[in-house]
Write a protein that holds these residues in place. Structure first.
Motif, PDB file in Angstrom:
ATOM      1  N   CYS A   1      -4.488  21.937  -1.842  1.00  0.00           N
ATOM      2  CA  CYS A   1      -3.413  21.276  -2.597  1.00  0.00           C
ATOM      3  C   CYS A   1      -3.440  21.720  -4.053  1.00  0.00           C
ATOM      4  O   CYS A   1      -4.476  21.614  -4.728  1.00  0.00           O
ATOM      5  CB  CYS A   1      -3.562  19.760  -2.509  1.00  0.00           C
ATOM      6  N   ASP A   2      -2.316  22.192  -4.544  1.00  0.00           N
ATOM      7  CA  ASP A   2      -2.194  22.545  -5.958  1.00  0.00           C
ATOM      8  C   ASP A   2      -2.158  21.302  -6.833  1.00  0.00           C
ATOM      9  O   ASP A   2      -2.547  21.344  -7.995  1.00  0.00           O
ATOM     10  CB  ASP A   2      -0.912  23.361  -6.179  1.00  0.00           C
ATOM     11  N   GLN A   3      -1.676  20.198  -6.258  1.00  0.00           N
ATOM     12  CA  GLN A   3      -1.582  18.941  -6.992  1.00  0.00           C
ATOM     13  C   GLN A   3      -1.606  17.807  -5.977  1.00  0.00           C
ATOM     14  O   GLN A   3      -1.141  17.963  -4.845  1.00  0.00           O
ATOM     15  CB  GLN A   3      -0.282  18.890  -7.812  1.00  0.00           C
ATOM     16  N   THR A   4      -2.169  16.677  -6.377  1.00  0.00           N
ATOM     17  CA  THR A   4      -2.070  15.465  -5.568  1.00  0.00           C
ATOM     18  C   THR A   4      -1.158  14.481  -6.278  1.00  0.00           C
ATOM     19  O   THR A   4      -1.057  14.476  -7.504  1.00  0.00           O
ATOM     20  CB  THR A   4      -3.455  14.835  -5.321  1.00  0.00           C
ATOM     21  N   VAL A   5      -0.490  13.663  -5.492  1.00  0.00           N
ATOM     22  CA  VAL A   5       0.431  12.660  -6.044  1.00  0.00           C
ATOM     23  C   VAL A   5       0.208  11.347  -5.306  1.00  0.00           C
ATOM     24  O   VAL A   5      -0.329  11.314  -4.193  1.00  0.00           O
ATOM     25  CB  VAL A   5       1.909  13.090  -5.906  1.00  0.00           C
ATOM     26  N   TYR A   6       0.641  10.257  -5.926  1.00  0.00           N
ATOM     27  CA  TYR A   6       0.577   8.962  -5.268  1.00  0.00           C
ATOM     28  C   TYR A   6       1.889   8.229  -5.487  1.00  0.00           C
ATOM     29  O   TYR A   6       2.653   8.539  -6.406  1.00  0.00           O
ATOM     30  CB  TYR A   6      -0.602   8.133  -5.778  1.00  0.00           C
ATOM     31  N   ILE A   7       2.143   7.274  -4.621  1.00  0.00           N
ATOM     32  CA  ILE A   7       3.361   6.465  -4.701  1.00  0.00           C
ATOM     33  C   ILE A   7       3.009   5.168  -5.424  1.00  0.00           C
ATOM     34  O   ILE A   7       2.249   4.342  -4.887  1.00  0.00           O
ATOM     35  CB  ILE A   7       3.909   6.176  -3.295  1.00  0.00           C
ATOM     36  N   PRO A   8       3.490   4.958  -6.634  1.00  0.00           N
ATOM     37  CA  PRO A   8       3.188   3.711  -7.345  1.00  0.00           C
ATOM     38  C   PRO A   8       3.734   2.510  -6.569  1.00  0.00           C
ATOM     39  O   PRO A   8       4.852   2.544  -6.057  1.00  0.00           O
ATOM     40  CB  PRO A   8       3.918   3.879  -8.685  1.00  0.00           C
ATOM     41  N   MET A   9       2.922   1.462  -6.492  1.00  0.00           N
ATOM     42  CA  MET A   9       3.329   0.273  -5.747  1.00  0.00           C
ATOM     43  C   MET A   9       3.090  -0.977  -6.589  1.00  0.00           C
ATOM     44  O   MET A   9       2.079  -1.074  -7.290  1.00  0.00           O
ATOM     45  CB  MET A   9       2.557   0.183  -4.429  1.00  0.00           C
ATOM     46  N   ALA A  10       4.003  -1.920  -6.494  1.00  0.00           N
ATOM     47  CA  ALA A  10       3.904  -3.144  -7.288  1.00  0.00           C
ATOM     48  C   ALA A  10       3.050  -4.204  -6.607  1.00  0.00           C
ATOM     49  O   ALA A  10       2.517  -5.091  -7.259  1.00  0.00           O
ATOM     50  CB  ALA A  10       5.298  -3.702  -7.561  1.00  0.00           C
ATOM     51  N   GLY A  11       2.907  -4.106  -5.286  1.00  0.00           N
ATOM     52  CA  GLY A  11       2.166  -5.122  -4.552  1.00  0.00           C
ATOM     53  C   GLY A  11       0.677  -4.856  -4.526  1.00  0.00           C
ATOM     54  O   GLY A  11       0.159  -3.967  -5.207  1.00  0.00           O
ATOM     55  N   ASN A  12      -0.033  -5.620  -3.698  1.00  0.00           N
ATOM     56  CA  ASN A  12      -1.482  -5.524  -3.627  1.00  0.00           C
ATOM     57  C   ASN A  12      -1.972  -4.491  -2.621  1.00  0.00           C
ATOM     58  O   ASN A  12      -3.142  -4.128  -2.630  1.00  0.00           O
ATOM     59  CB  ASN A  12      -2.085  -6.890  -3.267  1.00  0.00           C
ATOM     60  N   LEU A  13      -1.093  -4.034  -1.728  1.00  0.00           N
ATOM     61  CA  LEU A  13      -1.497  -3.024  -0.750  1.00  0.00           C
ATOM     62  C   LEU A  13      -1.663  -1.671  -1.418  1.00  0.00           C
ATOM     63  O   LEU A  13      -0.889  -1.308  -2.306  1.00  0.00           O
ATOM     64  CB  LEU A  13      -0.463  -2.917   0.375  1.00  0.00           C
ATOM     65  N   GLN A  14      -2.644  -0.909  -0.967  1.00  0.00           N
ATOM     66  CA  GLN A  14      -2.888   0.421  -1.534  1.00  0.00           C
ATOM     67  C   GLN A  14      -2.567   1.541  -0.549  1.00  0.00           C
ATOM     68  O   GLN A  14      -2.783   2.706  -0.852  1.00  0.00           O
ATOM     69  CB  GLN A  14      -4.351   0.531  -1.990  1.00  0.00           C
ATOM     70  N   SER A  15      -2.076   1.206   0.636  1.00  0.00           N
ATOM     71  CA  SER A  15      -1.735   2.245   1.601  1.00  0.00           C
ATOM     72  C   SER A  15      -0.478   1.854   2.361  1.00  0.00           C
ATOM     73  O   SER A  15      -0.142   0.678   2.464  1.00  0.00           O
ATOM     74  CB  SER A  15      -2.885   2.479   2.596  1.00  0.00           C
ATOM     75  N   LEU A  16       0.201   2.868   2.870  1.00  0.00           N
ATOM     76  CA  LEU A  16       1.422   2.677   3.645  1.00  0.00           C
ATOM     77  C   LEU A  16       1.285   3.415   4.968  1.00  0.00           C
ATOM     78  O   LEU A  16       0.529   4.389   5.073  1.00  0.00           O
ATOM     79  CB  LEU A  16       2.630   3.235   2.888  1.00  0.00           C
ATOM     80  N   ASN A  17       2.029   2.978   5.956  1.00  0.00           N
ATOM     81  CA  ASN A  17       2.158   3.762   7.178  1.00  0.00           C
ATOM     82  C   ASN A  17       2.626   5.164   6.817  1.00  0.00           C
ATOM     83  O   ASN A  17       3.469   5.349   5.937  1.00  0.00           O
ATOM     84  CB  ASN A  17       3.173   3.074   8.096  1.00  0.00           C
ATOM     85  N   VAL A  18       2.084   6.187   7.498  1.00  0.00           N
ATOM     86  CA  VAL A  18       2.363   7.566   7.104  1.00  0.00           C
ATOM     87  C   VAL A  18       3.853   7.896   7.172  1.00  0.00           C
ATOM     88  O   VAL A  18       4.375   8.646   6.331  1.00  0.00           O
ATOM     89  CB  VAL A  18       1.536   8.555   7.961  1.00  0.00           C
ATOM     90  N   SER A  19       4.570   7.327   8.140  1.00  0.00           N
ATOM     91  CA  SER A  19       5.994   7.644   8.232  1.00  0.00           C
ATOM     92  C   SER A  19       6.778   7.004   7.090  1.00  0.00           C
ATOM     93  O   SER A  19       7.745   7.580   6.582  1.00  0.00           O
ATOM     94  CB  SER A  19       6.557   7.201   9.585  1.00  0.00           C
ATOM     95  N   VAL A  20       6.340   5.813   6.643  1.00  0.00           N
ATOM     96  CA  VAL A  20       6.986   5.169   5.499  1.00  0.00           C
ATOM     97  C   VAL A  20       6.701   5.968   4.224  1.00  0.00           C
ATOM     98  O   VAL A  20       7.595   6.245   3.421  1.00  0.00           O
ATOM     99  CB  VAL A  20       6.502   3.712   5.345  1.00  0.00           C
ATOM    100  N   ALA A  21       5.435   6.342   4.033  1.00  0.00           N
ATOM    101  CA  ALA A  21       5.065   7.133   2.855  1.00  0.00           C
ATOM    102  C   ALA A  21       5.785   8.481   2.850  1.00  0.00           C
ATOM    103  O   ALA A  21       6.244   8.955   1.802  1.00  0.00           O
ATOM    104  CB  ALA A  21       3.554   7.342   2.821  1.00  0.00           C
ATOM    105  N   ALA A  22       5.913   9.099   4.024  1.00  0.00           N
ATOM    106  CA  ALA A  22       6.629  10.374   4.110  1.00  0.00           C
ATOM    107  C   ALA A  22       8.084  10.201   3.694  1.00  0.00           C
ATOM    108  O   ALA A  22       8.647  11.033   2.982  1.00  0.00           O
ATOM    109  CB  ALA A  22       6.547  10.937   5.528  1.00  0.00           C
ATOM    110  N   GLY A  23       8.693   9.099   4.125  1.00  0.00           N
ATOM    111  CA  GLY A  23      10.074   8.840   3.743  1.00  0.00           C
ATOM    112  C   GLY A  23      10.239   8.710   2.246  1.00  0.00           C
ATOM    113  O   GLY A  23      11.186   9.254   1.653  1.00  0.00           O
TER     114      GLY A  23
END
Length: 249
Positions: free
Chosen positions: A214-236
């Protein structure tokens, strides 16, 4: 002759008849079903002389392998499996391609949902490793709701090696979704040009060997307390951001 594949579900069969009717050998429909959606499928099949057989619910369940067939199953001429050579050909024709790579996503429902989103967001190909990964089963195709006929599905022997190859030979940037000290908020990454987004399974994430490409890693900022998403949701969410930046939506 290779054994036929079986597609089931209204969206999956309808999309196949619209895009690749020449592959359909036989349609099996539920006895007694005669609604508008089925009539649409029969109208699409008629010009191609496709055989239509009435079948019981139990027979359709045996063909589909599951009870959720929606009253229609298609026996289909198997599609050749796409591989690294096909990926090279695709990138020669689409030098600014947007690709989605899935690292050991083994649930066919998640795979199908990722493919459906990829088709909606203008992705040219979904890449998976040949081993320890879901394949295009009838279940994955049904969940993809026609997306599997619109996006190239490519199985490779070694995902990390393939990522290294497309970086070197096709000048692609590879961005992995994971939360580490170097990760950027996803909206801060430039998704224009030739980019491959790599997603890992929600329980294990990206393997270290994949992270290394990976040339770069990224994350999806989230307002709630969960730190992970279902892979298909995150992909979307990741693909929508890429699509937005590429002025596709």
């Amino acid at each position: 002759m290779a054994k036929p594949e079986y597609y089931y579900g209204v969206h999956s069969v309808e999309s196949l008849l619209e895009l690749e009717p020449e592959r359909v050998l036989t349609l099996f429909t539920l006895k007694g079903r005669d609604d508008q959606r089925l009539q649409r499928i029969l109208q699409l099949a008629e010009p191609f002389g496709i055989s239509v057989q009435k079948a019981s619910r139990d027979s359709l369940e045996k063909l589909a392998g599951l009870p959720f067939h929606q009253g229609v199953v298609a026996a289909v001429r198997a599609h050749p499996t796409l591989n690294e050579k096909d990926l090279d050909d695709l990138l020669e024709q689409n030098p600014d391609a947007l690709l989605l790579a899935l690292d050991q996503v083994t649930d066919p429902h998640n795979l199908g949902a990722c493919i459906r989103t990829a088709a909606a967001m203008g992705v040219q190909a979904v890449i998976v490793p040949r081993d320890r990964s879901a394949s295009l089963t009838p279940t994955a195709r049904k969940v993809a709701a026609g997306g599997a006929e619109k996006v190239a599905f490519i199985q490779v022997t070694n995902l990390a090696r393939t990522l290294a190859h497309i970086k070197d030979q096709h000048h692609m940037r590879v961005v992995g979704t994971m939360l580490d000290e170097k990760a950027l908020p996803i909206q801060k990454f430039d998704f224009t040009g030739a980019v491959t987004i790599v997603m890992g399974a929600e329980d294990t994430g990206l393997r270290p060997i994949t992270q290394g490409q990976c040339d770069q890693t990224v994350y999806i900022p989230m307002a709630g307390n969960l730190q992970s998403l279902n892979v298909s949701v995150a992909a979307g969410m990741a693909l929508y951001e890429a699509c937005r930046q590429r002025n596709l939506v």
